[in-house]
Design an enzyme around this catalytic site. Sequence first.
Site, PDB file in Angstrom:
ATOM      1  N   SER A 106       0.439  -1.480  -0.170  1.00 37.52           N
ATOM      2  CA  SER A 106      -0.020   0.000  -0.080  1.00 37.52           C
ATOM      3  C   SER A 106       0.639   1.133   0.444  1.00 37.52           C
ATOM      4  O   SER A 106       0.749   2.451  -0.756  1.00 37.52           O
ATOM      5  CB  SER A 106      -0.852   0.098   1.539  1.00 37.52           C
ATOM      6  OG  SER A 106      -1.421  -1.549   1.376  1.00 37.52           O
ATOM      7  N   ASP A 128       1.514  -7.832  10.582  1.00 39.08           N
ATOM      8  CA  ASP A 128       2.836  -8.125   9.937  1.00 39.08           C
ATOM      9  C   ASP A 128       4.009  -7.540  10.700  1.00 39.08           C
ATOM     10  O   ASP A 128       5.014  -7.989  11.146  1.00 39.08           O
ATOM     11  CB  ASP A 128       3.839  -8.592   8.284  1.00 39.08           C
ATOM     12  CG  ASP A 128       2.557  -9.385   7.486  1.00 39.08           C
ATOM     13  OD1 ASP A 128       1.703 -10.386   8.306  1.00 39.08           O
ATOM     14  OD2 ASP A 128       2.601  -9.965   6.185  1.00 39.08           O
ATOM     15  N   ARG A 248      -0.697 -32.757  15.999  1.00 40.67           N
ATOM     16  CA  ARG A 248      -1.331 -32.443  15.765  1.00 40.67           C
ATOM     17  C   ARG A 248      -1.221 -30.786  14.898  1.00 40.67           C
ATOM     18  O   ARG A 248      -0.707 -30.428  15.073  1.00 40.67           O
ATOM     19  CB  ARG A 248      -3.224 -32.385  16.077  1.00 40.67           C
ATOM     20  CG  ARG A 248      -3.402 -33.137  17.343  1.00 40.67           C
ATOM     21  CD  ARG A 248      -4.114 -33.377  16.330  1.00 40.67           C
ATOM     22  NE  ARG A 248      -4.645 -34.580  16.435  1.00 40.67           N
ATOM     23  CZ  ARG A 248      -3.983 -36.026  16.848  1.00 40.67           C
ATOM     24  NH1 ARG A 248      -2.846 -36.278  16.067  1.00 40.67           N
ATOM     25  NH2 ARG A 248      -5.114 -36.871  16.906  1.00 40.67           N
ATOM     26  N   HIS A 254      -6.686 -15.928   8.699  1.00 35.87           N
ATOM     27  CA  HIS A 254      -7.534 -14.887   9.112  1.00 35.87           C
ATOM     28  C   HIS A 254      -7.939 -14.688  10.812  1.00 35.87           C
ATOM     29  O   HIS A 254      -8.212 -13.467  10.972  1.00 35.87           O
ATOM     30  CB  HIS A 254      -7.881 -14.936   7.705  1.00 35.87           C
ATOM     31  CG  HIS A 254      -7.200 -14.587   6.657  1.00 35.87           C
ATOM     32  ND1 HIS A 254      -6.839 -15.779   6.034  1.00 35.87           N
ATOM     33  CD2 HIS A 254      -7.074 -12.821   6.309  1.00 35.87           C
ATOM     34  CE1 HIS A 254      -6.355 -15.674   4.999  1.00 35.87           C
ATOM     35  NE2 HIS A 254      -6.900 -14.064   4.788  1.00 35.87           N
TER      36      HIS A 254
HETATM   37  O1  F6P Z   1      -0.199  -9.208   5.194  1.00 34.98           O
HETATM   38  C1  F6P Z   1      -1.099  -9.214   5.925  1.00 34.98           C
HETATM   39  C2  F6P Z   1      -1.891 -10.548   5.813  1.00 34.98           C
HETATM   40  O2  F6P Z   1      -2.158 -11.270   6.562  1.00 34.98           O
HETATM   41  C3  F6P Z   1       0.084 -11.440   5.819  1.00 34.98           C
HETATM   42  O3  F6P Z   1       0.039 -12.221   6.882  1.00 34.98           O
HETATM   43  C4  F6P Z   1      -0.778 -12.664   4.769  1.00 34.98           C
HETATM   44  O4  F6P Z   1       0.360 -13.544   4.347  1.00 34.98           O
HETATM   45  C5  F6P Z   1      -1.545 -12.213   4.245  1.00 34.98           C
HETATM   46  O5  F6P Z   1      -2.034 -11.041   4.760  1.00 34.98           O
HETATM   47  C6  F6P Z   1      -2.852 -13.013   3.653  1.00 34.98           C
HETATM   48  O6  F6P Z   1      -3.154 -11.869   2.823  1.00 34.98           O
HETATM   49  P1  F6P Z   1      -5.230 -12.103   1.913  1.00 34.98           P
HETATM   50  O7  F6P Z   1      -5.814 -11.923   3.265  1.00 34.98           O
HETATM   51  O8  F6P Z   1      -5.431 -11.381   0.445  1.00 34.98           O
HETATM   52  O9  F6P Z   1      -4.953 -13.618   1.767  1.00 34.98           O
END
Ligand code: F6P
Length: 324
Positions: A106, A128, A248, A254
């Site tokens: 961004s 991140d 496991r 997300h």
């Molecule tokens: O950059 C933030 C992040 O959550 C990363 O940790 C992850 O690799 C990526 O975005 C996941 O992207 P998307 O939401 O497009 O699957």
Amino acid sequence: MLKRIAVLTSGGDAPGMNAAIRAVVRTGLSLGAEVFGVQHGYAGLIAGNYRNMGDRDVGGILQQGGTILGSARSAEFRTLEGRQKALDQLAAQGIEGLVVIGGNGSQTGGYELNQMGFPTIGVASTIDNDLVGSDITIGVDTALNIALEAIDRLKVTASSHRRAFLVEVMGRDCGYLALMAALAGGAEAAVLPEIKTTAEAVKEQLIGQFARGKTNGIIVVAEGATPTLEELMAYFKTDSPTAGYEIRATTLGHVQRGGAPTAFDRILATTLGSGAAEKLINGERGVVVGRIENKLITTPYQDVIGRTKGIKPEIYELAQRLAR
Ligand code: F6P
């Protein structure tokens, strides 16, 4: 003094983005500017999807995760034509400057627009924590606390069954979240993009800990690490090397991005968002606003984009030392 500014959120959403939007809008209004919210990041910038924001439009969002403006990763904006379309839309709506709330990709977009002569300013926001220009970015604290809650729970069930859990946390290029989750969660091992390791080395660690009487093993694996969670799982399944632990795997994914922002993230987002709006309106541009050593600091785009902030090796050493 700029009189009409816009704000967008871009890339992966981060808890606290709404607090930053609120701070940009209300700071802008308090300084006598009009503020426009751009829907869906750079895609909305190209499409001219802007709306005039008032104080009440950002009421009640401070405590909400996600972003009321929506976010997107726009392929079109990566082309010169796409960026030119965005500039034409901004000109048509009389907008003089833009606040970009987001991470590395961004801020690269903001840099490109600024290079084309349009004033932009960035707000450091990504779970991140890989962005140069801020010790900590918006969303990290919340994501870390969500990961920790999951790890605490996994430890309980792992202990009941004498199991080891591979736990994948987010972080494509940076192991910050994984390392801090391992340190604060008392994990038995951390597998990070920045530190070379092997499945065999992780196995040896687990065997030693099991021999010292541990009843569970938590191995935090960053999304971008080598070996990956899948590779580790495949190794442990075929090699059965874990000295008594059943293995496991859990991927948090997300889940880490969807939480209500912590107090820390609300305050960080509020101060950075407000600072960015004030600086942009007063003529500053071409920088990312972040927090370094507890101070609001601006860093030129050139020093931010295309770079990745690494982890501190001494923190990794500490986590390793205590994982006994
Ligand atoms: O950059 C933030 C992040 O959550 C990363 O940790 C992850 O690799 C990526 O975005 C996941 O992207 P998307 O939401 O497009 O699957």
